[in-house]
Design a protein around this motif. Structure first.
Motif, PDB file in Angstrom:
ATOM      1  N   UNK A  83       0.755  -1.184  -0.027  1.00 40.69           N
ATOM      2  CA  UNK A  83       0.017  -0.148  -0.161  1.00 40.69           C
ATOM      3  C   UNK A  83       0.850   1.195  -0.121  1.00 40.69           C
ATOM      4  N   UNK A  84       2.173   1.075  -0.116  1.00 41.50           N
ATOM      5  CA  UNK A  84       3.138   2.123  -0.105  1.00 41.50           C
ATOM      6  C   UNK A  84       4.273   1.681  -0.690  1.00 41.50           C
ATOM      7  N   UNK A  85       5.176   2.605  -1.098  1.00 43.20           N
ATOM      8  CA  UNK A  85       6.371   2.488  -1.850  1.00 43.20           C
ATOM      9  C   UNK A  85       7.250   1.372  -0.914  1.00 43.20           C
ATOM     10  N   UNK A  86       8.016   0.476  -1.878  1.00 40.21           N
ATOM     11  CA  UNK A  86       8.950  -0.370  -1.200  1.00 40.21           C
ATOM     12  C   UNK A  86      10.451   0.119  -1.555  1.00 40.21           C
ATOM     13  N   UNK A  87      11.233   0.365  -0.665  1.00 41.76           N
ATOM     14  CA  UNK A  87      12.507   0.805  -0.958  1.00 41.76           C
ATOM     15  C   UNK A  87      13.423  -0.098  -1.591  1.00 41.76           C
ATOM     16  N   UNK A  88      14.323   0.043  -2.511  1.00 43.91           N
ATOM     17  CA  UNK A  88      15.282  -0.612  -3.135  1.00 43.91           C
ATOM     18  C   UNK A  88      15.980  -1.520  -2.130  1.00 43.91           C
ATOM     19  N   UNK A  89      16.086  -2.851  -2.278  1.00 45.26           N
ATOM     20  CA  UNK A  89      16.893  -3.780  -1.579  1.00 45.26           C
ATOM     21  C   UNK A  89      16.382  -4.318  -0.302  1.00 45.26           C
ATOM     22  N   UNK A  90      15.208  -3.882   0.103  1.00 46.27           N
ATOM     23  CA  UNK A  90      14.635  -4.129   1.286  1.00 46.27           C
ATOM     24  C   UNK A  90      13.654  -5.498   1.288  1.00 46.27           C
ATOM     25  N   UNK A  91      13.425  -5.792   2.192  1.00 49.99           N
ATOM     26  CA  UNK A  91      12.576  -7.042   2.530  1.00 49.99           C
ATOM     27  C   UNK A  91      11.386  -6.626   3.104  1.00 49.99           C
ATOM     28  N   UNK A  92       9.970  -6.682   2.707  1.00 52.32           N
ATOM     29  CA  UNK A  92       8.723  -6.127   3.285  1.00 52.32           C
ATOM     30  C   UNK A  92       7.790  -7.369   3.314  1.00 52.32           C
ATOM     31  N   UNK A  93       6.831  -6.959   4.299  1.00 53.41           N
ATOM     32  CA  UNK A  93       5.971  -8.213   4.231  1.00 53.41           C
ATOM     33  C   UNK A  93       4.691  -7.692   5.176  1.00 53.41           C
ATOM     34  N   UNK A  94       3.627  -8.460   5.145  1.00 48.02           N
ATOM     35  CA  UNK A  94       2.438  -8.150   6.030  1.00 48.02           C
ATOM     36  C   UNK A  94       1.198  -7.349   5.563  1.00 48.02           C
ATOM     37  N   UNK A  95       0.349  -7.226   6.347  1.00 45.37           N
ATOM     38  CA  UNK A  95      -0.855  -6.534   6.056  1.00 45.37           C
ATOM     39  C   UNK A  95      -1.321  -5.764   7.333  1.00 45.37           C
ATOM     40  N   UNK A  96      -0.979  -4.714   7.618  1.00 41.72           N
ATOM     41  CA  UNK A  96      -0.520  -3.613   6.555  1.00 41.72           C
ATOM     42  C   UNK A  96       1.205  -3.891   6.546  1.00 41.72           C
ATOM     43  N   UNK A  97       1.576  -3.677   5.198  1.00 39.58           N
ATOM     44  CA  UNK A  97       3.075  -4.155   4.972  1.00 39.58           C
ATOM     45  C   UNK A  97       4.034  -3.231   5.841  1.00 39.58           C
ATOM     46  N   UNK A  98       4.983  -3.932   6.363  1.00 38.04           N
ATOM     47  CA  UNK A  98       6.170  -3.189   7.174  1.00 38.04           C
ATOM     48  C   UNK A  98       7.491  -3.682   6.381  1.00 38.04           C
ATOM     49  N   UNK A  99       8.339  -2.762   6.559  1.00 34.67           N
ATOM     50  CA  UNK A  99       9.680  -3.263   6.283  1.00 34.67           C
ATOM     51  C   UNK A  99      10.364  -4.000   7.465  1.00 34.67           C
ATOM     52  N   UNK A 100      10.495  -5.183   6.928  1.00 36.05           N
ATOM     53  CA  UNK A 100      11.179  -6.536   7.782  1.00 36.05           C
ATOM     54  C   UNK A 100      12.596  -6.250   7.925  1.00 36.05           C
ATOM     55  N   UNK A 101      13.472  -5.816   6.752  1.00 35.90           N
ATOM     56  CA  UNK A 101      14.783  -5.659   6.744  1.00 35.90           C
ATOM     57  C   UNK A 101      14.969  -4.589   5.697  1.00 35.90           C
ATOM     58  N   UNK A 102      15.813  -3.651   6.122  1.00 31.63           N
ATOM     59  CA  UNK A 102      16.356  -2.613   5.085  1.00 31.63           C
ATOM     60  C   UNK A 102      17.420  -3.175   4.198  1.00 31.63           C
ATOM     61  N   UNK A 103      17.670  -2.353   3.041  1.00 32.87           N
ATOM     62  CA  UNK A 103      18.723  -2.778   2.079  1.00 32.87           C
ATOM     63  C   UNK A 103      20.105  -3.121   2.931  1.00 32.87           C
TER      64      UNK A 103
END
Length: 175
Positions: free
Chosen positions: A140-160
């Motif tokens: 539902x929002x931008x995903x930063x390059x190289x990152x690992x995201x997941x969930x609902x709502x989406x969250x950054x799990x690991x940054x690049x």
């Protein structure tokens, strides 16, 4: 904030205004092409269909798994980079119809992106190069390059940076 164009409607909810938004025949053609692609096991055939009949911008060696559902009304607003994987039953939306308005936005997915199965990508988002989207994620929002995201709502799990550190800490594979 997602980048979408917003169109206010009056009277019935915005979905009742659908064919003022997009041609019935365009939707019909897109639906048939998408259904052929969803069930086809051939990756190159899917890319051919989506590039030539839906006018999606798709990079070389990008793979659509079985049952992926591109936007049926505005697929030409979807861009996917090179060597990316769109997982099983993922939905790529370039539109959303709400009660009093509808929104249309570009979807941009970078190079070497992995999108896990059963994810939904909403209109107006960018997914950066080398990103990983976990299965069943609502993007539902931008995903930063190289990152690992997941969930609902989406969250950054690991940054690049955290992903790079994790890769360095993995033991070497032996054959």
């Amino acid at each position: 904030m997602r980048r979408t164009e917003r169109f206010v409607v009056e009277g019935a909810n915005s979905l009742w205004h659908i064919y003022k938004t997009v041609s019935f025949w365009k939707v019909m053609k897109n639906f048939i092409v998408i259904q052929l692609g969803r069930y086809s096991p051939s990756l190159s055939f899917k890319n051919f269909l989506y590039r030539n009949f839906l006018h999606m911008k798709i990079g070389d060696e990008t793979s659509f798994a079985l049952m992926v559902m591109p936007d049926v009304m505005f697929p030409e607003r979807i861009t996917i980079g090179k060597n990316s994987i769109i997982g099983y039953n993922t939905t790529l939306l370039a539109h959303e119809y709400l009660i009093n308005e509808y929104r249309i936005g570009e979807v941009r997915i970078g190079d070497r992106v992995l999108i896990g199965a059963n994810s939904t990508i909403l209109p107006g988002v960018n997914i950066g190069d080398d990103a990983i989207v976990s299965a069943a994620t609502l993007v539902h929002k931008d995903v930063p390059a190289g990152s690992f995201v997941g969930g609902n709502p989406m969250k950054v799990i690991y940054t690049a940076e955290e992903m790079a550190t994790r890769r360095l800490m993995q033991p070497e594979k032996t054959s």
